[in-house]
Design a protein around this motif. Sequence first.
Motif, short mmCIF file in Angstrom:
data_model
loop_
_atom_site.label_atom_id
_atom_site.label_comp_id
_atom_site.label_asym_id
_atom_site.label_seq_id
_atom_site.Cartn_x
_atom_site.Cartn_y
_atom_site.Cartn_z
N UNK A 62 12.74 75.19 5.43
CA UNK A 62 13.83 74.43 6.07
C UNK A 62 15.18 75.06 5.80
N UNK A 66 17.52 77.06 8.51
CA UNK A 66 18.87 76.59 8.84
C UNK A 66 19.90 77.71 8.67
N UNK A 69 19.54 79.95 11.65
CA UNK A 69 20.13 79.31 12.82
C UNK A 69 21.67 79.38 12.75
N UNK A 70 22.19 79.07 11.56
CA UNK A 70 23.65 79.11 11.38
C UNK A 70 24.19 80.51 11.67
N UNK A 73 24.88 81.37 15.38
CA UNK A 73 25.79 80.58 16.19
C UNK A 73 26.85 81.40 16.93
N UNK A 104 12.27 72.76 11.99
CA UNK A 104 13.21 72.04 12.86
C UNK A 104 13.10 72.54 14.30
N UNK A 105 12.74 71.65 15.23
CA UNK A 105 12.50 72.11 16.60
C UNK A 105 13.75 72.67 17.27
N UNK A 106 14.92 72.35 16.76
CA UNK A 106 16.14 72.88 17.36
C UNK A 106 16.26 74.39 17.18
N UNK A 276 25.07 81.93 4.10
CA UNK A 276 25.74 81.02 5.04
C UNK A 276 26.92 81.74 5.66
N UNK A 281 37.59 79.48 10.57
CA UNK A 281 38.81 78.70 10.74
C UNK A 281 39.42 78.56 9.34
N UNK B 96 16.70 65.04 16.33
CA UNK B 96 15.87 66.16 16.78
C UNK B 96 14.96 66.62 15.64
N UNK B 97 15.57 66.74 14.47
CA UNK B 97 14.83 67.28 13.33
C UNK B 97 13.81 66.29 12.78
N UNK B 100 11.96 63.92 16.65
CA UNK B 100 11.31 64.86 17.57
C UNK B 100 10.49 65.88 16.78
N UNK B 101 11.01 66.28 15.62
CA UNK B 101 10.36 67.31 14.81
C UNK B 101 9.01 66.90 14.25
N UNK B 105 4.90 70.39 18.56
CA UNK B 105 5.89 71.12 19.38
C UNK B 105 5.32 71.63 20.70
N UNK B 110 12.41 70.49 24.45
CA UNK B 110 13.72 70.07 23.95
C UNK B 110 14.79 70.94 24.58
N UNK B 208 30.59 74.66 1.86
CA UNK B 208 30.47 75.96 2.55
C UNK B 208 29.16 76.11 3.34
N UNK B 209 28.10 75.39 2.94
CA UNK B 209 26.86 75.48 3.72
C UNK B 209 26.92 74.60 4.97
N UNK B 212 29.51 76.08 9.17
CA UNK B 212 29.05 76.56 10.48
C UNK B 212 28.89 75.42 11.49
N UNK B 216 36.99 73.37 14.99
CA UNK B 216 38.30 72.71 15.05
C UNK B 216 38.44 71.81 16.27
#
Lengths: 293, 293
Positions: A62, A66, A69-70, A73, A104-106, A276, A281, B96-97, B100-101, B105, B110, B208-209, B212, B216
């Motif tokens: 997990x 993540x 995924x991050x 972006x 995570x399906x996303x 990460x 910003x 979603x997580x 749906x998760x 799948x 999705x 910080x994690x 992402x 703004x």
Amino acid sequence: MAKKKQAKKNAGKRKTGDSIGDALRVTPGFQLADLNPAAKPAFSGKKQDAEKVMAAARNEIDDLQERLYAGGRDGDGPAVLLVVQGMDTSGKGGIMRHVVGTVDPQGVKLHAFKAPDAEERRHPFLWRIRRELPDPGYIGVFDRSHYEDVLVVRVHDLVPPSTWGRRYGQINTFERKVNEKGIHVIKVMLHISSDEQKARLQERLDRPDKYWKFNPGDIDEREHWEAYQEAYQAVLDKTSTDENPWYVVPADHKWYARLAVQQLLLDKLRELDLGWPDADFDVAEQKKRLAAT
Amino acid sequence: MAKKKQAKKNAGKRKTGDSIGDALRVTPGFQLADLNPAAKPAFSGKKQDAEKVMAAARNEIDDLQERLYAGGRDGDGPAVLLVVQGMDTSGKGGIMRHVVGTVDPQGVKLHAFKAPDAEERRHPFLWRIRRELPDPGYIGVFDRSHYEDVLVVRVHDLVPPSTWGRRYGQINTFERKVNEKGIHVIKVMLHISSDEQKARLQERLDRPDKYWKFNPGDIDEREHWEAYQEAYQAVLDKTSTDENPWYVVPADHKWYARLAVQQLLLDKLRELDLGWPDADFDVAEQKKRLAAT
């Protein structure tokens, strides 16, 4: 030098005591026929132990997923592509449900390749594959893949042998280009025995809630068992490269196959050394803005 | 008649003792501003209790989802579409997580709708929505949807008011046509308070994690909070129909929102009264063929 010699000596052999990934990776000389589909390389536990290992790995997966995924972006960063092949009933669906389904399906892009439709047949065989490659940050999953174009296509000579014969090299080139896009590939073959397939097909015929999974064509295909084994052997011989090796997963025990694929995914995510992303910003400024709302 | 009168009297009220779905369904007269985002309608337990209820429902959802999927194999049969809307940080990703998760799948489609790209902008607003409708047997999930075209678009007047003003009726017509295709729609709005959003944005700036996840622009949007609440109220007034009602889910407690959406999905799957498809082959004959291999 000594290491290389040793590697040659061990060609095709599986070592125990290594990680599951090390034990399942295909090296030169590997013979599919020599691998027992009921084996459990590099794992000495039972089904319940495997479930515990899998449950314990979920948080780390997990977290790593993540981060992956991050990192995607802003449109770059790595992606992962899990390719799953195997004979009918070898458990591809179970991998999707019990391994891919815990992510995570996303962040997952799952695609099941069927027989190509009319439009797909008008294009080179890799065209439809390219369209399904994962974007940065995603874990792409192929249930069947471009390898069908040297498996079912070869067994049934759906194109001339000279055409499918060229495809191994085309696949290797394609996968190197995929790597260059930042996509890390894991290629898995689920390896079952003919007897186990028979039992699984039998179950689909015995249970009315399984009829929908059965197709009379599955028995036609079963009659080409040996030809498929040869076609898989050729795939392993010709497309298990240093960059994109195959992992052959003994799959008569579904629980072992699921454990193994989960561990392969975990190993790959760990390898990527994912941090990460930095803020793009000014954190202090945004805090001030938020406080003012 | 008496029933109708009662319904009118209760307009906008939520009853307790009903199912979560009954409690959250939007009926005429419903006022978003009157619903406490920290409420837990039709559930008297705590977080751990909700987790137990969710865990206990998983097997049934698994079974029903597989029946749904099986029924879609021959290209007809019903589908489900879960539409999830809500302000930034309202917990769409968590749905979603964590809801749906938990579904296989292979049976989920999705799609997260972002700001429309150039090609999408050249088409009517429902064009890109239509392309993502689930095929028979699938559970489609929209993370944001065509409702953005009467939410962000209305708040910022991205099209003339006469254009977005017509869209409510167009959406109702569209959704009726979607129903006619056999797609059963569940529309969910995750309802959070402004204070809770502030706290969640603050967390994204503190960790910080989580950087992402912060943009703004989220604070710019936050400054239009009231306009968004009005736009959501208009959506509920104009598009919560008998056929396709809205469910407003209080979402300051993430665990409650997850429980509620899972129960809505479960209720819908139960409603479909899903059996297993009959065999479209002669079972005895195929058993004989298999035995001969």
